[in-house]
Write an enzyme that holds these catalytic residues in place. Structure first.
Site, mmCIF file in Angstrom:
data_model
loop_
_atom_site.group_PDB
_atom_site.id
_atom_site.type_symbol
_atom_site.label_atom_id
_atom_site.label_comp_id
_atom_site.label_asym_id
_atom_site.label_seq_id
_atom_site.Cartn_x
_atom_site.Cartn_y
_atom_site.Cartn_z
ATOM 1 N N VAL A 18 -33.120 -13.962 -95.569
ATOM 2 C CA VAL A 18 -32.141 -12.883 -95.381
ATOM 3 C C VAL A 18 -31.043 -13.288 -94.397
ATOM 4 O O VAL A 18 -29.862 -13.277 -94.697
ATOM 5 C CB VAL A 18 -32.821 -11.577 -94.889
ATOM 6 C CG1 VAL A 18 -31.794 -10.487 -94.633
ATOM 7 C CG2 VAL A 18 -33.864 -11.089 -95.893
ATOM 8 N N LYS A 20 -30.374 -15.032 -90.018
ATOM 9 C CA LYS A 20 -31.036 -15.536 -88.813
ATOM 10 C C LYS A 20 -30.432 -14.906 -87.566
ATOM 11 O O LYS A 20 -29.271 -14.489 -87.570
ATOM 12 C CB LYS A 20 -30.968 -17.051 -88.756
ATOM 13 C CG LYS A 20 -29.668 -17.666 -88.312
ATOM 14 C CD LYS A 20 -29.891 -19.171 -88.251
ATOM 15 C CE LYS A 20 -28.631 -19.965 -88.018
ATOM 16 N NZ LYS A 20 -27.957 -19.850 -86.788
ATOM 17 N N GLY A 21 -31.241 -14.821 -86.534
ATOM 18 C CA GLY A 21 -30.765 -14.320 -85.251
ATOM 19 C C GLY A 21 -30.862 -15.440 -84.232
ATOM 20 O O GLY A 21 -31.116 -16.587 -84.608
ATOM 21 N N GLY A 24 -34.854 -16.136 -84.247
ATOM 22 C CA GLY A 24 -35.709 -16.310 -85.414
ATOM 23 C C GLY A 24 -34.987 -16.159 -86.739
ATOM 24 O O GLY A 24 -33.779 -15.909 -86.787
ATOM 25 N N VAL A 26 -35.087 -14.317 -90.648
ATOM 26 C CA VAL A 26 -35.623 -13.132 -91.296
ATOM 27 C C VAL A 26 -35.690 -13.366 -92.810
ATOM 28 O O VAL A 26 -34.734 -13.861 -93.408
ATOM 29 C CB VAL A 26 -34.771 -11.881 -90.950
ATOM 30 C CG1 VAL A 26 -35.260 -10.668 -91.708
ATOM 31 C CG2 VAL A 26 -34.820 -11.605 -89.444
ATOM 32 N N LYS A 49 -39.876 -11.323 -89.706
ATOM 33 C CA LYS A 49 -39.124 -12.133 -88.753
ATOM 34 C C LYS A 49 -40.018 -13.304 -88.377
ATOM 35 O O LYS A 49 -41.153 -13.122 -87.950
ATOM 36 C CB LYS A 49 -38.825 -11.276 -87.529
ATOM 37 C CG LYS A 49 -37.864 -11.894 -86.569
ATOM 38 C CD LYS A 49 -37.456 -10.822 -85.602
ATOM 39 C CE LYS A 49 -36.570 -11.318 -84.511
ATOM 40 N NZ LYS A 49 -36.200 -10.239 -83.609
ATOM 41 N N ASP A 146 -30.806 -3.885 -75.776
ATOM 42 C CA ASP A 146 -30.020 -4.745 -76.652
ATOM 43 C C ASP A 146 -29.432 -3.935 -77.810
ATOM 44 O O ASP A 146 -29.384 -4.405 -78.941
ATOM 45 C CB ASP A 146 -30.905 -5.889 -77.173
ATOM 46 C CG ASP A 146 -30.081 -7.055 -77.708
ATOM 47 O OD1 ASP A 146 -28.885 -7.147 -77.358
ATOM 48 O OD2 ASP A 146 -30.622 -7.871 -78.477
#
Ligand code: ATP
Ligand code: MG
Length: 417
Positions: A18, A20-21, A24, A26, A49, A146
């Site tokens: 899907v 990325k952050g 991590g 997803v 995640k 956040d």
């Protein structure tokens, strides 16, 4: 991290990448059918995640554990629901509700690409949902820390928005409210940037920045370096506002959420009250002028209101220190007059309720329970005044014959005229 599509991790299989952050990746995922006699995976699609713990530092591991601990018990329509987690071969997998409608960030940018911003009606609906999620968190003593448009996710039809990504959220713990730099910096509050103690109001700042972004299509504060960002945020100047088309009350509300002094920001309950009944919302006695200088609105003429002595022109000129000192003095006076061995604890409890936005009559009930009827009758106006001072309100409601001269050091006099 290698492409993990098709990989099985515990009771979960990863289906499709899907996004990325910073910590991590997803994937969409499905969970095994655990009902007796069944094999294979259920049809429901979740989001997983994936975090590599290979070279994980202790901080990284801590973040994973924290996200799991925080998400697990939370159940609210505007909070991404956590379903399952597993660690396999140093890979952590957190399975949660899948929000396929994309992020609020993306939605705002899509509108911007078409030279549009979110309309007022949609803004109000979106903010109400996010605020309900935040209220649920704050009621559970959780500060998200956040909140940002990339962490707000839409369901399939974009009708519901949910708060996700608790990688840095944590339980409120008064004893350790020392700040650590966390999250995307553009939404960080002045107190976090200045590494000062913080509370739930840091989320209100981030929510204010989120509102600004919905209203304008751009970040409220966007700077290349931490230094320049910190300088701008901590200067107490509001971002140069390209014309916001929403009504004045909404604009004022957004500005108040981004007050440099955290006590000046509304609580989440006050924000919700404003959203539900805008006509009953009492704006604070202060507002910001466009240049960011704090100015006082002239106090309204009302015979049941008291105005703090010293409302001369000089005091009015944003002498925050003066009001902070007065609030402190008022607290000392209260503790002295409470004449109770647990006076400071009682006061801390009451202040906490006030900060949470608990209704006045409920606070009064609690105060009576703690100190009795007689003391309450004598001291509650002071308790109320303390709240007003902290919130920047210089007028207090109270009986016409309010006489607090017994304190010796503190005096509230009826307003002339
Ligand atoms: P950052 O520090 O940038 O926030 P992160 O490592 O904490 O990153 P997430 O925010 O959890 O990672 O996820 C990164 C992206 O994956 C999100 O921006 C979003 O596009 C997508 N995503 C995350 N959770 C979900 C979900 N539950 N449903 C659908 N998409 C999701
Ligand atoms: Mg994120």
């Amino acid at each position: 991290m290698a492409n993990l599509e098709g990989r099985e991790l515990g009771d979960c299989v990863l289906v499709q990448y899907v996004d990325k952050g910073s910590f991590g990746y997803v994937y969409t995922a499905r969970l095994k059918d655990t009902e007796a006699g069944k094999t294979g995976y259920r049809n429901e699609i979740y989001a997983a995640k994936i975090l590599s713990l290979d070279n994980a530092t202790d901080r990284h591991r801590e973040l994973v554990k924290r996200e799991i601990d925080i998400l697990k018990p939370l159940n609210h329509p505007n909070i991404v629901q956590y379903k399952y987690h597993v660690v396999v071969d140093k890979t952590a997998c957190l399975v949660m509700e899948y929000c396929s409608g994309g992020t609020l960030y993306q939605h705002i940018r899509d509108l911007k690409r078409d030279s549009k911003v979110m309309g007022e009606k949609e803004f109000l609906l979106t903010l109400t949902q996010i605020s309900k999620g935040v209220e649920f968190l704050h009621d559970s003593s959780i500060i998200h820390r956040d909140l940002k448009t990339k962490n707000m996710l839409y369901t399939d039809d974009k009708k519901v928005i949910k708060i996700g990504d608790f990688g840095v959220a944590r339980l409120t713990d008064i004893s350790s409210k020392k700040s650590v730099l966390v999250g995307t910096p553009y939404y960080l509050s002045p107190e976090i940037l200045e590494e000062k103690p913080y509370d739930e109001k840091t989320d209100i700042w981030s929510l204010g920045c989120t509102c600004y972004e919905m209203a304008t299509g751009s970040y409220a504060f966007y700077f290349d370096t931490m230094e320049t960002l910190k300088e701008a945020v901590c200067r107490g100047k509001l971002p140069e506002s390209p014309s916001i088309s929403y009504n004045d009350d909404i604009q004022n509300m957004i500005k108040q959420m981004m007050s440099k002094i955290s006590a000046d920001r509304p609580t989440i309950k006050q924000i919700l009250k404003f959203l539900q009944e805008p006509h009953t919302y009492k704006p604070r006695t202060r507002k910001y002028d466009p240049g960011g200088q704090r100015i006082e609105r002239s106090p309204s003429v009302d015979s049941n209101k008291y105005v703090y002595p010293g409302m001369d022109e000089k005091t009015k000129k944003s002498n925050r220190k003066f009001w902070e000192k007065e609030s402190e003095r008022l607290q000392k006076t209260l503790i002295k007059n409470l004449d109770h061995y647990q006076a400071p604890e009682i006061l801390v409890k009451i202040k906490k309720m006030q900060r949470k936005g608990v209704e006045k009559k409920e606070i009064k009930r609690e105060f009576i329970r703690l100190v009795g009827d007689v003391t309450c009758a004598k001291l509650f106006p002071l308790v109320d005044a303390m709240d007003c001072l902290e919130r920047g309100i210089r007028e207090f409601e109270g009986p016409r014959d309010l006489d607090l001269s017994f304190t010796g050091t503190f005096n509230i006099t009826p307003k002339d005229n």
